[in-house]
Design a protein around this motif. Structure first.
Motif, PDB file in Angstrom:
ATOM      1  N   ASP A  17      -3.309   7.379   3.887  1.00 32.35           N
ATOM      2  CA  ASP A  17      -4.542   6.621   3.654  1.00 32.35           C
ATOM      3  C   ASP A  17      -5.714   7.562   3.911  1.00 32.35           C
ATOM      4  O   ASP A  17      -5.546   8.675   4.394  1.00 32.35           O
ATOM      5  CB  ASP A  17      -4.606   5.409   4.587  1.00 32.35           C
ATOM      6  CG  ASP A  17      -5.564   4.323   4.096  1.00 32.35           C
ATOM      7  OD1 ASP A  17      -6.310   4.579   3.128  1.00 32.35           O
ATOM      8  OD2 ASP A  17      -5.573   3.222   4.682  1.00 32.35           O
ATOM      9  N   TYR A  18      -6.903   7.077   3.612  1.00 32.75           N
ATOM     10  CA  TYR A  18      -8.087   7.859   3.939  1.00 32.75           C
ATOM     11  C   TYR A  18      -8.222   7.978   5.458  1.00 32.75           C
ATOM     12  O   TYR A  18      -8.018   7.014   6.189  1.00 32.75           O
ATOM     13  CB  TYR A  18      -9.339   7.205   3.362  1.00 32.75           C
ATOM     14  CG  TYR A  18      -9.469   7.353   1.864  1.00 32.75           C
ATOM     15  CD1 TYR A  18      -9.738   8.593   1.296  1.00 32.75           C
ATOM     16  CD2 TYR A  18      -9.307   6.261   1.026  1.00 32.75           C
ATOM     17  CE1 TYR A  18      -9.861   8.737  -0.076  1.00 32.75           C
ATOM     18  CE2 TYR A  18      -9.423   6.391  -0.348  1.00 32.75           C
ATOM     19  CZ  TYR A  18      -9.697   7.641  -0.899  1.00 32.75           C
ATOM     20  OH  TYR A  18      -9.805   7.790  -2.254  1.00 32.75           O
ATOM     21  N   ASN A  19      -8.577   9.162   5.893  1.00 38.65           N
ATOM     22  CA  ASN A  19      -8.729   9.405   7.329  1.00 38.65           C
ATOM     23  C   ASN A  19      -9.540  10.672   7.525  1.00 38.65           C
ATOM     24  O   ASN A  19      -9.834  11.412   6.581  1.00 38.65           O
ATOM     25  CB  ASN A  19      -7.354   9.543   7.990  1.00 38.65           C
ATOM     26  CG  ASN A  19      -7.372   9.195   9.464  1.00 38.65           C
ATOM     27  OD1 ASN A  19      -8.418   8.864  10.019  1.00 38.65           O
ATOM     28  ND2 ASN A  19      -6.229   9.269  10.109  1.00 38.65           N
ATOM     29  N   MET A  47      -8.420   5.485   8.462  1.00 42.22           N
ATOM     30  CA  MET A  47      -7.171   4.827   8.840  1.00 42.22           C
ATOM     31  C   MET A  47      -7.027   4.726  10.347  1.00 42.22           C
ATOM     32  O   MET A  47      -6.567   3.708  10.873  1.00 42.22           O
ATOM     33  CB  MET A  47      -6.001   5.597   8.221  1.00 42.22           C
ATOM     34  CG  MET A  47      -4.629   5.257   8.788  1.00 42.22           C
ATOM     35  SD  MET A  47      -4.175   6.315  10.216  1.00 42.22           S
ATOM     36  CE  MET A  47      -2.433   5.984  10.327  1.00 42.22           C
ATOM     37  N   LYS A  90      -6.133   1.055  11.778  1.00 36.65           N
ATOM     38  CA  LYS A  90      -4.725   0.925  12.123  1.00 36.65           C
ATOM     39  C   LYS A  90      -4.546   0.795  13.641  1.00 36.65           C
ATOM     40  O   LYS A  90      -3.749  -0.019  14.113  1.00 36.65           O
ATOM     41  CB  LYS A  90      -3.958   2.133  11.610  1.00 36.65           C
ATOM     42  CG  LYS A  90      -2.500   1.872  11.304  1.00 36.65           C
ATOM     43  CD  LYS A  90      -2.356   0.975  10.087  1.00 36.65           C
ATOM     44  CE  LYS A  90      -0.929   0.908   9.600  1.00 36.65           C
ATOM     45  NZ  LYS A  90      -0.787  -0.008   8.455  1.00 36.65           N
ATOM     46  N   ASN A 133       0.661   4.193  -2.669  1.00 38.34           N
ATOM     47  CA  ASN A 133       0.432   5.577  -2.252  1.00 38.34           C
ATOM     48  C   ASN A 133       1.512   6.502  -2.816  1.00 38.34           C
ATOM     49  O   ASN A 133       1.232   7.645  -3.207  1.00 38.34           O
ATOM     50  CB  ASN A 133       0.410   5.677  -0.731  1.00 38.34           C
ATOM     51  CG  ASN A 133      -0.815   5.049  -0.119  1.00 38.34           C
ATOM     52  OD1 ASN A 133      -1.850   4.920  -0.775  1.00 38.34           O
ATOM     53  ND2 ASN A 133      -0.717   4.638   1.140  1.00 38.34           N
ATOM     54  N   LYS A 145      -7.995   7.649  -4.600  1.00 42.05           N
ATOM     55  CA  LYS A 145      -7.435   6.393  -5.084  1.00 42.05           C
ATOM     56  C   LYS A 145      -8.139   5.998  -6.372  1.00 42.05           C
ATOM     57  O   LYS A 145      -9.339   6.154  -6.519  1.00 42.05           O
ATOM     58  CB  LYS A 145      -7.598   5.284  -4.040  1.00 42.05           C
ATOM     59  CG  LYS A 145      -6.685   5.429  -2.835  1.00 42.05           C
ATOM     60  CD  LYS A 145      -6.808   4.230  -1.912  1.00 42.05           C
ATOM     61  CE  LYS A 145      -5.862   4.341  -0.730  1.00 42.05           C
ATOM     62  NZ  LYS A 145      -5.963   3.172   0.179  1.00 42.05           N
ATOM     63  N   PHE A 154      -8.107  11.814   1.725  1.00 36.86           N
ATOM     64  CA  PHE A 154      -6.834  11.112   1.657  1.00 36.86           C
ATOM     65  C   PHE A 154      -5.798  11.943   2.402  1.00 36.86           C
ATOM     66  O   PHE A 154      -5.526  13.088   2.042  1.00 36.86           O
ATOM     67  CB  PHE A 154      -6.384  10.891   0.215  1.00 36.86           C
ATOM     68  CG  PHE A 154      -5.273   9.888   0.103  1.00 36.86           C
ATOM     69  CD1 PHE A 154      -5.546   8.533   0.006  1.00 36.86           C
ATOM     70  CD2 PHE A 154      -3.944  10.295   0.128  1.00 36.86           C
ATOM     71  CE1 PHE A 154      -4.527   7.590  -0.081  1.00 36.86           C
ATOM     72  CE2 PHE A 154      -2.914   9.370   0.044  1.00 36.86           C
ATOM     73  CZ  PHE A 154      -3.208   8.016  -0.054  1.00 36.86           C
ATOM     74  N   TYR A 160       2.076   5.873   6.231  1.00 34.55           N
ATOM     75  CA  TYR A 160       0.764   5.830   6.875  1.00 34.55           C
ATOM     76  C   TYR A 160      -0.307   6.569   6.074  1.00 34.55           C
ATOM     77  O   TYR A 160      -1.424   6.750   6.552  1.00 34.55           O
ATOM     78  CB  TYR A 160       0.857   6.414   8.292  1.00 34.55           C
ATOM     79  CG  TYR A 160       1.790   5.630   9.171  1.00 34.55           C
ATOM     80  CD1 TYR A 160       1.371   4.468   9.822  1.00 34.55           C
ATOM     81  CD2 TYR A 160       3.126   6.005   9.318  1.00 34.55           C
ATOM     82  CE1 TYR A 160       2.239   3.717  10.603  1.00 34.55           C
ATOM     83  CE2 TYR A 160       4.006   5.265  10.095  1.00 34.55           C
ATOM     84  CZ  TYR A 160       3.553   4.125  10.731  1.00 34.55           C
ATOM     85  OH  TYR A 160       4.413   3.385  11.504  1.00 34.55           O
ATOM     86  N   ALA A 197       0.830  -1.205   0.000  1.00 34.29           N
ATOM     87  CA  ALA A 197       0.000   0.000   0.000  1.00 34.29           C
ATOM     88  C   ALA A 197       0.864   1.254   0.000  1.00 34.29           C
ATOM     89  O   ALA A 197       0.533   2.261  -0.643  1.00 34.29           O
ATOM     90  CB  ALA A 197      -0.931  -0.008   1.210  1.00 34.29           C
ATOM     91  N   GLU A 198       1.998   1.198   0.707  1.00 33.46           N
ATOM     92  CA  GLU A 198       2.893   2.347   0.741  1.00 33.46           C
ATOM     93  C   GLU A 198       3.403   2.671  -0.660  1.00 33.46           C
ATOM     94  O   GLU A 198       3.444   3.840  -1.073  1.00 33.46           O
ATOM     95  CB  GLU A 198       4.070   2.081   1.667  1.00 33.46           C
ATOM     96  CG  GLU A 198       5.065   3.233   1.730  1.00 33.46           C
ATOM     97  CD  GLU A 198       6.356   2.873   2.421  1.00 33.46           C
ATOM     98  OE1 GLU A 198       7.154   3.786   2.687  1.00 33.46           O
ATOM     99  OE2 GLU A 198       6.584   1.677   2.683  1.00 33.46           O
TER     100      GLU A 198
END
Length: 482
Positions: A365-367, A282, A286, A212, A270, A337, A363, A208-209
């Motif tokens: 990501d959507y949040n 996230m 996480k 991204n 994304k 994102f 880290y 995923a990193e």
């Protein structure tokens, strides 16, 4: 916090001797061929334009997946999707120079390794970073006549972060224009090799990193990713200096950070995901996964003794977070994102271009929007030594948030009520930031081989959470404030 340099972080000289990395040599010729083909078909035209900040729009993203320079005005819609080579090498932490050499033989086959200088930058508390500087700079003009900036490789001091690299210009270069007035192009004689820390795959989804990294690159929000290997990445340097506790408050810098974050929150999506679908934040998934991994008994007896009264059983910390999350979720902060680790060392300021860039996407990501901002505010409190008296005051936050909203909402007139609402959300989500990095620290305390007091940092973050909890949760947005 993920890769920031804190007090007690390890700094050392890297030996150029020792055993070779584990290399799957039979595959290297194929990788070299892929890299060479990729290099020939995707020559990056790094034309700087300080008067333009042009980035691809969403309709262009699926066709503009190529590695582009992070600097502005680099859009090239004609290129095909980027191919990031995988080099089947494992780089040993004890012999990263030799590992870097093996990587360079594949991704920079034309470099004479006798002219490469390797610099070990101050280690972060998650990964290691090595800069590879090709010192043979005989060609200062590219095929199109653009000028290159020679890069000093002598006397480089360790950088106070893991990912940024401070590259100084030669004395005769005072700005981004060559003597004949042509735009300067940053030379491609620096490669950064990042080696993942021990057991960090427990914390970070490396696939995923990489995705991204490429995703943000298509928006002009990340540098070029040159290659991946078994336990790390190879990528482009970002010219500039990392922020410090004083520079992050400078009036010429903090608005750049606010706008850059807002730009990321507003633009990035994304590929292939429906805009109607609401992604899982996230911070929830996480934190829960980290809580699942924290041991009830630490393998080090001294560490276990230090944490057992406050953090164990881990169910108590989980309950604390779950209650906080239930409250924060009801605030309806937009899900965007996010970077999610925007500490000072992950912000690079390039004075000559009047720009900032973000690095380190482990880290991303959507949040919740407010988490990303609140986490950044919490990280303003220090790089080497954390001092929470530096937490930004209300007056500064309101100015910062207004600039952010102007970019995020794409309008100049921002109502005071809008700023006040975001102010409340941001400070309350800062509490979630403290718990998140507390749990992260406990997990690192069990697994990391880096010389850092993770248990002490866990206490630092959790104590600040407890100290601010009542104050922040009692905040309410001011109505009709002019």
């Amino acid at each position: 916090m993920g890769t920031e340099t804190k007090s007690n972080s390890y700094t050392g000289q890297i030996s150029t001797s020792g055993g070779n990395p584990k290399v799957m040599k039979d595959s290297l010729s194929l990788v070299r061929q892929t890299v060479n083909q990729h290099s020939q078909s995707n020559q990056v035209q790094n034309q700087l334009n300080s008067n333009s900040n042009s980035y691809p729009n969403e309709s262009d993203n699926e066709q503009d997946q190529n590695t582009r320079d992070i600097r502005p005005n680099q859009e090239d819609k004609s290129r095909k999707q980027a191919i990031v080579p995988f080099v089947p090498i494992f780089v040993e932490e004890a012999d990263v120079i030799q590992g870097a050499k093996e990587l360079l033989r594949v991704i920079r086959p034309t470099w004479d390794l006798s002219h490469v200088e390797f610099k070990s930058f101050t280690d972060g508390i998650t990964n290691k970073l090595v800069g590879c500087f090709h010192k043979e700079i005989s060609k200062l003009r590219d095929e199109n006549g653009g000028s290159y900036l020679p890069i000093k490789t002598q006397g480089l001091s360790p950088v106070q972060s893991e990912d940024p690299v401070i590259i100084e210009k030669d004395d005769e270069f005072t700005d981004d224009l060559a003597a004949d007035g042509a735009l300067v192009q940053y030379s491609d004689n620096v490669v950064l090799v990042r080696i993942y820390g021990n057991k960090t795959d427990l914390l970070i989804d490396r696939k995923a990193e990489t995705q991204n990294f490429l995703l943000l690159h298509t928006y002009g929000l990340a540098p070029s990713l040159y290659a991946t290997f078994k336990n790390g990445l190879v990528y482009e340097y970002v010219p500039g200096t990392t922020l410090k506790t004083d520079s992050v408050l400078c009036p010429e810098i903090w608005p750049l950070v606010a706008r850059r974050m807002a730009e990321m929150h507003r633009k990035v999506r994304k590929h292939g995901e429906s805009s109607a679908a609401k992604p899982l934040p996230m911070i929830w998934k996480k934190t829960q996964s980290f809580l699942d991994l924290v041991p009830e008994r630490f393998s080090d007896a001294e560490k276990h003794k230090r944490v057992k009264e406050t953090f164990l059983p881990i169910s108590r910390l989980r309950e604390e977070f779950n209650k906080l999350y239930e409250y924060l979720e009801a605030l309806d902060s937009p899900i965007v994102f996010s970077h999610n680790d925007l500490l000072l060392g992950n912000v690079i300021y390039t004075q000559s271009l009047n720009t900032v860039n973000f690095i380190d996407y482990e880290y991303a990501d959507y949040n919740f929007q407010a988490f990303d901002i609140g986490n950044h505010f919490a990280e303003m409190c220090g790089v080497d030594e954390v001092d929470y008296s530096r937490y930004p005051k209300r007056e500064f936050q309101l100015k910062w948030l207004r600039v952010y909203l102007e970019e995020y909402l794409q309008r100049s007139h921002i109502q005071s009520q809008e700023v006040e609402l975001l102010y409340v959300q941001v400070n309350q989500f800062a509490l979630a930031s403290h718990i998140f990095w507390t749990v992260w620290s406990l997990l690192q305390a069990e697994h990391s081989t880096i010389d850092f007091d993770y248990v002490g940092y866990a206490f630092l973050r959790y104590n600040e959470y407890l100290a601010r909890k009542v104050e922040f949760l009692s905040l309410t947005a001011v109505k009709n404030n002019k």
